[in-house]
Design an enzyme around this catalytic site. Structure first.
Site, mmCIF file in Angstrom:
data_model
loop_
_atom_site.group_PDB
_atom_site.id
_atom_site.type_symbol
_atom_site.label_atom_id
_atom_site.label_comp_id
_atom_site.label_asym_id
_atom_site.label_seq_id
_atom_site.Cartn_x
_atom_site.Cartn_y
_atom_site.Cartn_z
ATOM 1 N N GLU A 38 0.221 -9.580 0.996
ATOM 2 C CA GLU A 38 -0.681 -9.720 2.361
ATOM 3 C C GLU A 38 -2.043 -9.134 2.010
ATOM 4 O OE1 GLU A 38 1.119 -7.290 5.125
ATOM 5 O OE2 GLU A 38 0.001 -7.916 6.948
ATOM 6 N N LYS A 109 0.172 -14.988 10.454
ATOM 7 C CA LYS A 109 0.925 -14.145 10.952
ATOM 8 C C LYS A 109 1.319 -14.118 12.353
ATOM 9 C CE LYS A 109 2.256 -9.239 9.882
ATOM 10 N NZ LYS A 109 1.912 -8.054 9.221
ATOM 11 N N CYS A 145 4.863 -10.214 5.865
ATOM 12 C CA CYS A 145 5.425 -8.614 5.731
ATOM 13 C C CYS A 145 6.156 -8.557 7.120
ATOM 14 C CB CYS A 145 4.198 -7.978 6.107
ATOM 15 S SG CYS A 145 4.491 -6.188 5.430
ATOM 16 N N VAL A 172 5.133 -0.640 4.261
ATOM 17 C CA VAL A 172 5.082 0.793 4.416
ATOM 18 C C VAL A 172 6.176 1.480 4.695
ATOM 19 C CG1 VAL A 172 2.609 0.935 4.954
ATOM 20 C CG2 VAL A 172 4.025 0.976 6.744
HETATM 21 C C1 ACM Z 1 3.117 -5.003 7.887
HETATM 22 O O1 ACM Z 1 3.405 -5.895 8.442
HETATM 23 N N1 ACM Z 1 2.090 -5.015 6.917
HETATM 24 C C2 ACM Z 1 3.959 -3.770 7.715
#
Ligand code: ACM
Length: 268
Positions: A38, A109, A145, A172
């Site tokens: 990402e 996203k 992510c 993370v």
């Molecule tokens: C994330 O969505 N970068 C944890």
């Protein structure tokens, strides 16, 4: 079919340094479906939109798209890469899809995480991209992510026909690498999670990224799992064999779609 990731440590706010790393590493891989993390050209941690705006790029008229188009053509690659997208005044946390024939599409996203909500607009659609690659019919679903945390995203991509989910990430929290074999199993598809490594700082925050990129099979196997430090391109050879039956008495696609349509509150 060869499935791979580029796991690396993007330099915060230095797109030119990151273009160089991406070019150097993708030059050495051929005939592969490869996923990059990402926001792989800018780094992740931004507090204000103005900090990121000049580093973001248009899709498909942007540098990363051009660089990846050239690499994909030269080395016969199907590439999915996370990138900060600029569209007029708006920013999106997006992924580009690029085949040896050129630009295929993008995904924005949907499930924004933490301070991303200060910076990015939320995406509003899912797509599955059909690509004939190395004589195989690839139906490529994309999630980015934190989308992994919401199982309806992967399920919807499956119902739209996906046989592979490409998953650019900047994880993370420790949970995703444990969950991805189950996303692959419950949806009968392959998953490729490309995470980043390293630590990033902003004025008043620090994030450590967990690495551990994973490639999973519909039998809930880890075909590949990296460490928190691995750096570079890593790939695995697999036959992309998917058995749609849950048992010999059930057909995944037909049974699930029929059931969900009878239950309109599920929203399918
Ligand atoms: C994330 O969505 N970068 C944890």
């Amino acid at each position: 079919m060869k499935l791979g990731v580029l796991q690396f440590n993007p330099v915060h706010k230095n797109v030119n340094a990151n273009y160089k790393v991406i070019e150097e590493y993708l030059k050495g891989v051929e005939d592969c479906i490869i996923v990059l993390p990402e926001l792989c050209t800018t780094g992740y941690l931004f507090e204000r939109k103005e900090e990121l705006y000049d580093l973001a790029e248009e899709i498909p008229n942007g540098n990363l798209t051009y660089i990846l188009m050239s690499l994909a053509k030269k080395n016969n690659l199907l590439i999915v890469a996370g990138v900060a997208e600029k569209d007029d005044k708006k920013l999106y946390n997006s992924a580009v899809v690029i085949s040896p024939d050129g630009f295929i599409g993008k995904y924005r996203k949907i499930n924004l995480f933490y301070k991303e909500n200060l910076i990015f607009e939320r995406g509003e659609r899912l797509d599955v991209f059909q690509v004939n690659f190395l004589n195989q019919n690839i139906m490529l679903g994309i999630m980015i992510c934190f989308d992994w945390f919401f199982p309806e995203i992967a399920r919807k991509l499956k119902l739209m026909g996906a046989n592979i989910i490409a998953h650019p990430s900047n994880l993370v929290l420790p949970y995703c690498p444990k969950a991805m074999p189950i996303r692959a199993l419950e949806n009968k598809l392959y998953t490729i999670t490309a995470n980043r490594i390293g630590i990033e700082h902003s004025e008043n925050d620090t994030l450590k990224f967990i690495g551990q990129s994973v490639i999973c099979s519909p039998k809930a196997e880890y075909l590949m799992i990296l460490s928190e430090e691995d750096y570079g391109v890593f790939s695995v050879e697999t036959d992309l064999k998917i058995e749609h039956e849950i048992t010999k008495f059930n057909n995944f696609q037909e049974d699930i779609e029929k059931l969900y349509k009878q239950l309109p509150f599920l929203g399918f």
